[in-house]
Design an enzyme around this catalytic site. Sequence first.
Site, PDB file in Angstrom:
ATOM      1  N   ARG A 161       0.846  -1.195   0.000  1.00  0.00           N
ATOM      2  CA  ARG A 161       0.000   0.000   0.000  1.00  0.00           C
ATOM      3  C   ARG A 161       0.884   1.249   0.000  1.00  0.00           C
ATOM      4  NH1 ARG A 161      -4.814  -1.740   4.309  1.00  0.00           N
ATOM      5  NH2 ARG A 161      -5.252  -3.746   3.286  1.00  0.00           N
ATOM      6  N   GLU A 174      -6.396  -0.840  15.711  1.00  0.00           N
ATOM      7  CA  GLU A 174      -7.022  -1.785  14.782  1.00  0.00           C
ATOM      8  C   GLU A 174      -6.042  -2.884  14.365  1.00  0.00           C
ATOM      9  OE1 GLU A 174      -7.972  -2.242  10.149  1.00  0.00           O
ATOM     10  OE2 GLU A 174      -7.896  -0.184  10.909  1.00  0.00           O
ATOM     11  N   ARG A 191       0.960  -6.362  12.718  1.00  0.00           N
ATOM     12  CA  ARG A 191       0.357  -5.733  13.902  1.00  0.00           C
ATOM     13  C   ARG A 191       0.186  -6.736  15.035  1.00  0.00           C
ATOM     14  NH1 ARG A 191      -3.719  -0.782  12.285  1.00  0.00           N
ATOM     15  NH2 ARG A 191      -2.376   0.123  10.672  1.00  0.00           N
ATOM     16  N   SER A 218     -10.251  -5.726  10.242  1.00  0.00           N
ATOM     17  CA  SER A 218     -11.562  -5.217   9.819  1.00  0.00           C
ATOM     18  C   SER A 218     -12.293  -6.347   9.131  1.00  0.00           C
ATOM     19  CB  SER A 218     -11.418  -4.037   8.844  1.00  0.00           C
ATOM     20  OG  SER A 218     -11.040  -2.862   9.516  1.00  0.00           O
ATOM     21  N   ARG A 265       2.161   1.056  10.200  1.00  0.00           N
ATOM     22  CA  ARG A 265       1.664   1.489   8.888  1.00  0.00           C
ATOM     23  C   ARG A 265       2.828   1.477   7.895  1.00  0.00           C
ATOM     24  NH1 ARG A 265      -3.128   3.902   8.284  1.00  0.00           N
ATOM     25  NH2 ARG A 265      -3.159   4.442  10.489  1.00  0.00           N
TER      26      ARG A 265
END
Length: 425
Positions: free
Chosen positions: A261, A348, A390, A351, A276
């Site tokens: 990403r 987070e 994570r 999801s 991130r």
Amino acid sequence: MFDIRKIRDNPDAFDAGLARRGVAPRAAEILLLDKEARKFTEALNDLQARRNAASKEIGAAKAKGDEGAFKRLREEVDSIKAQMPTAEAEQKKKRDAIHDILAGLPNIPADDVPLGADDTANVETRRWGEPPKLNSAKEHFDLGEALGQMDFETAAKMSGSRFVLLKGQLARLERAIASFMLDLHVTEFGYTECAPPLLVRDEALFGTGQLPKFSEDLFKTTADHWLIPTAEVTLTNIVREQILSEEELPLRYTAWTPCFRSEAGAAGRDTRGMIRQHQFSKVELVSITAPDQSEAEHERMTNCAEEVLKRLDLPYRTMVLSTGDMGFAARKTYDIEVWMPGQGQYREISSCSNCGDFQARRMNTRARAKGEKETHFVHTLNGSGLAVGRTMVAVLENYQQPDGSVAVPDALKSYMGGAETIEKI
């Protein structure tokens, strides 16, 4: 994507759904284009009918030897043929305009999704575990660098910012976490493990909703392939342009893949550490269901992801996202947030989204019940089961020891060759 017939039948409901996502009304514009497209469709149908009738009349005139009628009818058919390309071009222009509008609109939220502009309107549904009481808890990057096994500086020399080089036990820990997750999802939860491509074409990303709207978040090669931002793309597209047997549903797939990403909208956020990054790994969960199965499947998928954290004894909470915080393709999303002692907050880690038939319409994926002729669009769901990097961050921060070492969770010890702790190199 949306069913144009539903917009025709209830444009106010369509606009009301968009309004809940903070999107301006579009039904009137869409229906005007639809009316114009249907006008050209009717004109084409009339031209085709008259062309077919005139062609028959030509044969009758020739049989009778009526040269005048034969010539007139031939001229009429030629005129009709000349008119049709213009009508077809105008029809396509209107249909393409409708498609472009619909392709850029987010999914309509489910009725029970909380209304809100951003994450401040998210609602906690449950939490599990007690955050550990640690004195002077360190963040993962301080722990990893002190262990000599998490190297951001060397990664930056090779690749720039938002990359990491893992070594020794931390490299093995990443593999151990992913293997543990895959084994759990496959052996206990019935997912089929896949090893999908990491490069895809435009239509795959269009199908799951990343294109055309979010191209800046992706990496594209010079050969017109895209690096996947998540295995959701490849796993969901397994059923692209298929008619499935409803009896075989639900289909459940899982994969451990790198994800890429650009983080175009994340300037200044989480600039240190592994939270991130441009490249990270994730175990993805995807389900393909009948429409009446998807809500129950959504709860099941979320529970599967939560179970990973329970087995690792990592405290978490589960949030239902507001209308303003959901992803583009989702109609309802649960975020699972794990406790990070070094940051002193929940972050987070997964999801899990029910997309309804939104992606299926973009992929043209349908199902048919046994003995039925009619087909219907399937529902698709996706979730992280979990984000591996994570999860490593959460393990490091929750299992840190006063001497700087990190205890290995019981569930991972067999994957770590029986190691009890991760020590400094």
